[in-house]
Enzyme design. Structure first.
Site, PDB file in Angstrom:
ATOM      1  N   LYS A  92       0.943  -1.395  -0.030  1.00  0.00           N
ATOM      2  CA  LYS A  92      -0.062   0.013   0.036  1.00  0.00           C
ATOM      3  C   LYS A  92       1.087   1.294  -0.135  1.00  0.00           C
ATOM      4  O   LYS A  92       1.992   1.248   0.743  1.00  0.00           O
ATOM      5  CB  LYS A  92      -0.909   0.153   1.211  1.00  0.00           C
ATOM      6  CG  LYS A  92      -1.705   1.344   1.465  1.00  0.00           C
ATOM      7  CD  LYS A  92      -2.345   1.453   2.603  1.00  0.00           C
ATOM      8  CE  LYS A  92      -3.058   2.726   3.029  1.00  0.00           C
ATOM      9  NZ  LYS A  92      -3.767   2.921   4.084  1.00  0.00           N
ATOM     10  N   GLU A 109      -7.867  12.532  12.334  1.00  0.00           N
ATOM     11  CA  GLU A 109      -6.876  11.276  12.534  1.00  0.00           C
ATOM     12  C   GLU A 109      -6.156  11.526  14.033  1.00  0.00           C
ATOM     13  O   GLU A 109      -5.233  12.558  13.873  1.00  0.00           O
ATOM     14  CB  GLU A 109      -6.132  10.865  11.546  1.00  0.00           C
ATOM     15  CG  GLU A 109      -5.517   9.571  11.706  1.00  0.00           C
ATOM     16  CD  GLU A 109      -4.832   9.081  10.476  1.00  0.00           C
ATOM     17  OE1 GLU A 109      -3.905   8.229  10.852  1.00  0.00           O
ATOM     18  OE2 GLU A 109      -5.087   9.643   9.593  1.00  0.00           O
ATOM     19  N   GLU A 150      -7.344  -2.571   3.483  1.00  0.00           N
ATOM     20  CA  GLU A 150      -6.661  -1.629   3.542  1.00  0.00           C
ATOM     21  C   GLU A 150      -6.690  -1.179   5.189  1.00  0.00           C
ATOM     22  O   GLU A 150      -5.637  -0.939   5.818  1.00  0.00           O
ATOM     23  CB  GLU A 150      -7.288  -0.175   2.788  1.00  0.00           C
ATOM     24  CG  GLU A 150      -6.330   1.179   2.895  1.00  0.00           C
ATOM     25  CD  GLU A 150      -6.981   2.247   2.236  1.00  0.00           C
ATOM     26  OE1 GLU A 150      -6.462   3.403   2.630  1.00  0.00           O
ATOM     27  OE2 GLU A 150      -7.972   2.079   1.271  1.00  0.00           O
ATOM     28  N   GLU A 181     -12.053  10.615  -4.885  1.00  0.00           N
ATOM     29  CA  GLU A 181     -11.926  10.666  -3.580  1.00  0.00           C
ATOM     30  C   GLU A 181     -11.314  11.706  -3.099  1.00  0.00           C
ATOM     31  O   GLU A 181     -11.554  12.642  -2.140  1.00  0.00           O
ATOM     32  CB  GLU A 181     -11.215   9.221  -2.934  1.00  0.00           C
ATOM     33  CG  GLU A 181     -11.109   9.244  -1.459  1.00  0.00           C
ATOM     34  CD  GLU A 181     -10.448   8.166  -0.890  1.00  0.00           C
ATOM     35  OE1 GLU A 181      -9.684   8.394   0.288  1.00  0.00           O
ATOM     36  OE2 GLU A 181     -10.726   6.889  -1.362  1.00  0.00           O
ATOM     37  N   LYS A 202     -12.345  15.439  -0.908  1.00  0.00           N
ATOM     38  CA  LYS A 202     -11.680  16.123   0.308  1.00  0.00           C
ATOM     39  C   LYS A 202     -11.179  17.447   0.085  1.00  0.00           C
ATOM     40  O   LYS A 202     -11.266  18.146   0.825  1.00  0.00           O
ATOM     41  CB  LYS A 202     -10.486  15.156   0.648  1.00  0.00           C
ATOM     42  CG  LYS A 202     -10.702  13.913   0.976  1.00  0.00           C
ATOM     43  CD  LYS A 202      -9.543  12.627   1.236  1.00  0.00           C
ATOM     44  CE  LYS A 202     -10.036  11.427   1.836  1.00  0.00           C
ATOM     45  NZ  LYS A 202      -8.865  10.544   1.647  1.00  0.00           N
TER      46      LYS A 202
END
Length: 474
Positions: A230, A280, A324, A459, A463
């Site tokens: 990833k 986060e 993921e 995506e 954002k």
């Protein structure tokens, strides 16, 4: 840290304050080193952002962070002392420097209160080194001259001073006395309203149109080849506006529209500020426990309850997004494995719903062994697979040829360390570097086998839309 039995709220006069600072100067003379003097006091409910608005100076460092859902806000401005570092050991060097500072610190007031006592406010780049033209070094912390913080219904004001053996005690006492009076009866009318600029007159993709889709396609080839599993690829857009950006005008919007996120502004003292609203958390340490989380996978929010629920169900059942997320969790567990932590967490991720997007989210906590410092955890966890990739080393190394810009503070760990060795760091995503009439805005997405260049581009566009709407009146 030396804690003196002085109550700064009782029998305080200019004379008693001067006598206290003379005592501190004597301790500095005895130690042969300057002493950091930290004076904390409980005050009536203050809004830390309003305080920062009233003392804001573009030529001074400032740090602001707020998470309404968590019930805290902290503002600090002007540096009494600062420290910078780069290289792979930057966090360990910062830990050691904090220990040295605290060994020469004198604190008074209710230091058992949240946010009382000296705090070390950090700005950290994504990379271990910064480019020559970077707005911020790879790591900087500073101790603010003035700090105001609220936790729940408790507000603490802190004044920090560096006192030498020959300090101008009369001048220092006058400054502290003036601040003491101001925080006791704060006048919000002194701050002027800061508006966001109008919609951007120009938006430029750094690297040119189509660069992101090509980078995703190249990353997918490298994943198929087995270079890594990833990688998180970011985009950058330069916005140009007619009016200048003001960090506190943007903050007022972010705090209201993203209460589940950390709204933040970190200024470099040269007119530039790194600002955003991130969902986060990297790490929090308090009361002998550490708290972190695995956050990965994204889906849009629906315009109706039914559409929103459909997006949520698809995310919870998405093999690609669950894979993921599992990579992120496994990396956290692996990075912390040799510390002897017993990680506590639910069996499956839950949904974290934000204003414009929803994620797979798994809170993780553990009792913290003695001797483990919060910066030890930051050094191990950053960068997580949610912002770098996995395996970490080859994925992060690939960013040099996959991204046409240096990230700076984007996706770096921002936060603070307190005098107890606790603190909190969040990941600086959903963010922008503002500088006069321009803003460099960032957004990224995780790329794994099965990703689609067009879907990942969409995506990041989602954002960007929320970020640009927060930065401007668009």
């Amino acid at each position: 840290m030396k804690i003196l039995p002085v109550n700064p709220t009782e029998n305080v006069t200019p004379e008693s304050l001067r006598a206290f600072l003379l005592q501190c100067a004597g301790l500095a003379a005895a130690a042969g080193r300057p002493q950091l003097v930290s004076i904390s006091l409980l005050v009536e409910d203050l809004d830390p952002l309003a305080v920062l608005e009233s003392i804001f100076e573009p030529a001074e460092l400032h740090f602001y962070a707020e998470r309404p859902a968590q019930g805290f806000a902290v503002a600090g401005a002007e540096a009494v002392l600062e420290f910078t570092a780069d290289g792979p050991d930057r966090f360990l060097r910062a830990r050691d420097q904090i220990a040295r500072v605290l060994a020469d610190t004198i604190a008074v007031g209710p230091i058992e209160e949240p946010f009382a006592g000296p705090h070390f406010l950090f700005a950290n780049g994504f990379a271990h080194t910064a480019t020559a033209d970077a707005a911020f070094p790879a790591l900087r912390f500073f101790v603010p001259r003035w700090q105001v913080a609220r936790m729940g219904d408790r507000t603490v004001a802190v004044a920090n001073l560096l006192v030498t053996a020959d300090a101008p005690v009369d001048l220092l006492a006058a400054k502290v006395w003036k601040a003491h009076a101001k925080f006791r009866a704060f006048d919000y009318r002194s701050a002027r309203r800061k508006d966001r600029p109008s919609a951007p007159k120009r938006i430029e993709e750094i690297g040119g149109d189509g660069v992101y889709q090509r980078s995703v396609a190249r990353a997918l080839e490298e994943i198929a080849r087995g270079d890594y599993q990833k990688v998180v690829l970011a985009r950058a857009k330069r916005l140009t506006t007619t009016e200048e950006f003001h960090p506190l005008g943007v903050l007022n919007h972010l705090r209201q529209h993203f209460p589940a996120c950390y709204a933040f502004s970190i200024a470099n003292g040269r007119g530039q500020s790194f600002i955003g609203a991130t969902p986060e958390r990297l790490i929090r340490v308090a009361s002998g426990r550490m708290h972190t989380e695995a956050l990965a996978g994204s889906a849009p929010r629906g315009e109706s309850a039914s559409e929103d629920a459909a997006f949520a169900r698809a995310l919870l059942q998405s093999e690609k997004d669950l894979r993921e997320h599992r990579l992120v969790f496994e990396s956290i567990a692996r990075r912390l494995a040799d510390l002897g932590l017993q990680l506590e967490h639910a069996g499956q991720p839950r949904l974290l719903g934000l204003a414009n997007v929803q994620h797979l989210h798994l809170p993780i906590s553990a009792a913290l062994p003695s001797g483990v410092h919060i910066l030890d955890l930051v050094a191990r966890l950053h960068p997580t697979p949610a912002v770098g990739g996995t395996p970490r080393e080859p994925a992060v190394a690939a960013l040099a040829h996959l991204e046409p810009f240096a990230r700076g503070l984007y996706a770096g760990p921002q936060g603070w360390v307190d005098h107890r060795g606790g603190g909190e760091f969040f990941v600086g995503i959903r963010s922008a570097l503002i500088d006069g009439h321009t803003a460099m805005a960032y957004a990224g997405a995780g790329i794994v086998a099965g990703s689609s260049p067009e879907k990942e581009f969409a995506e990041t566009e989602l954002k960007f839309k929320a970020l640009i709407e927060a930065l401007t009146n668009s």
